[in-house]
Design an enzyme around this catalytic site. Sequence first.
Site, PDB file in Angstrom:
ATOM      1  N   ASP A 158       0.817  -1.041  -0.061  1.00  0.00           N
ATOM      2  CA  ASP A 158       0.073   0.026   0.098  1.00  0.00           C
ATOM      3  C   ASP A 158       0.967   1.197  -0.034  1.00  0.00           C
ATOM      4  O   ASP A 158       2.006   1.141   0.502  1.00  0.00           O
ATOM      5  CB  ASP A 158      -0.883  -0.077   1.204  1.00  0.00           C
ATOM      6  N   SER A 192       1.318   3.657   1.747  1.00  0.00           N
ATOM      7  CA  SER A 192       1.841   4.122   3.101  1.00  0.00           C
ATOM      8  C   SER A 192       2.771   3.299   3.874  1.00  0.00           C
ATOM      9  O   SER A 192       3.239   3.337   4.781  1.00  0.00           O
ATOM     10  CB  SER A 192       0.701   4.237   3.950  1.00  0.00           C
ATOM     11  N   LYS A 193       3.117   2.050   2.972  1.00  0.00           N
ATOM     12  CA  LYS A 193       3.823   1.109   3.487  1.00  0.00           C
ATOM     13  C   LYS A 193       5.403   1.219   3.093  1.00  0.00           C
ATOM     14  O   LYS A 193       5.649   1.984   2.343  1.00  0.00           O
ATOM     15  CB  LYS A 193       3.282  -0.323   3.133  1.00  0.00           C
ATOM     16  N   PRO A 194       6.009   0.180   3.476  1.00  0.00           N
ATOM     17  CA  PRO A 194       7.778   0.404   3.094  1.00  0.00           C
ATOM     18  C   PRO A 194       7.838   0.599   1.545  1.00  0.00           C
ATOM     19  O   PRO A 194       8.715   1.200   0.885  1.00  0.00           O
ATOM     20  CB  PRO A 194       8.247  -0.964   3.672  1.00  0.00           C
TER      21      PRO A 194
END
Length: 462
Positions: A213, A215-217
């Site tokens: 997603d 907002s993820k790494p």
Amino acid sequence: MNMLKKFVSFLRKWRVRMYQVAFWVKTYGPPWSRAPFFPFIRPHHDMDDARLAVLQKRVAASEEGDYSSTYAKAFCTALGGGYVLPTASARMALHALLRHYGLRNGDEVLVTGFTCSVVLNAILRCGAVPRFVDIDRHTLGTSPESVEAAITPRTKALIAQHTFGIPCAIDSLCALATKYHIKLIEDVAIAFGSKHQGKPLGAWGDAAYFSTDHSKPLNSLIGGMLYTTDENLYERIFSEYQGWPHLPREKQQALLEQVRVERDNFTPAHYRWHNFAALFAECDAPSPFLDADYTPWAVQGDYPYPAKMPTVLTSLGLEALRQWHVVADERRHWFKKISEIFYRNNCEGMIPAGFLNIGEEVVPLRFAFCLPAACGPLRENKRLWRAVNAFFPANWIWFQEPVACRATDIVAYGYTPGTCPVAEEVGRGIVTIPLDVPSPYADRFVQHVENLCHELQRLTHA
């Protein structure tokens, strides 16, 4: 009379909107402020209009190709081996694993209360029951002690959560899973790239799921990965995976438009204005995101569940993997830089022990610290609230309460307040700081962190 009703309705809506605007300006400052405002999302600046146009044509032609296979191989290479299946979301990967393991009505899955509602949705879709366990206050990951106390004859699976890139006590959890003959699934949604004792997170249990997603790494806008080092498990799930549908064309087109929006607006110079403008945006356009899974029920959204990852988004994933080593080094750098500022201002006691002195094996996603209980929740400290929102949006701080991002009352997910006391205590005081800082804004970012520490000092000595 109809005109009068319309006018009154207009005035009421305008009054509500003006209240929202006043609250927003009071919280984040004037939208025309030149002060940088840092998002928790690293946009794809490499995706220029020409590249996006190529992807739009691919969607219009319903062209699939072998892009997912290339992306899967690159992902496995980054982890040093194993097998993956690209999914439209990480929760769909979890759901597929639980179904494969034969979970049914009444079976229990151990999961922390320090989680997102979509994880519980995946469990409940199988007919299984989430049984909540607490977190370790030092790692903010799954607590082995809480897990062992929660195991019952109905326990069939354990989700071991690694939080913000910091490994949980995975060795102990592996031992418990073996001892009690339960499946161990690692939640590596926010910990891609980290290792424990030289072994990648995700390779310790029976299987794992990663999130990509935005907002993820790794940012592929939406998406996830089902991961395992067990070839037999992979082949059995792959036979079912081949029949999974793709997301509708309209959803994929909306996703590509979102890539453009984030590329142009999710920068420190423009992010504040973008958030302000969103107050006036109409909601007629289809959402690019998979929004129907935040409830405790299997709601049918405008997309199939489960679904394969859109192949057009694998281009974003591949680009994120190519840049990973640079991104990982930058996040480690800023994590250490913020830690130094906290030490210099005598605020290091607020940093969870597991987040202190991280080595090269850990790739942090966010810098996390916890307010002392005497300070109360973040939102109740107006000066601290303003100090945080001066340079990043506090509403993007995860896990401020159990079962984050939920669409209804927490009880509907099976959670009773008080079940996870450590998670609840940590959540009341948790603050996370973004680690993606473009170099032109480095000095301003450091000054904001210094200001934040000064406010923390004032609070603790009040």
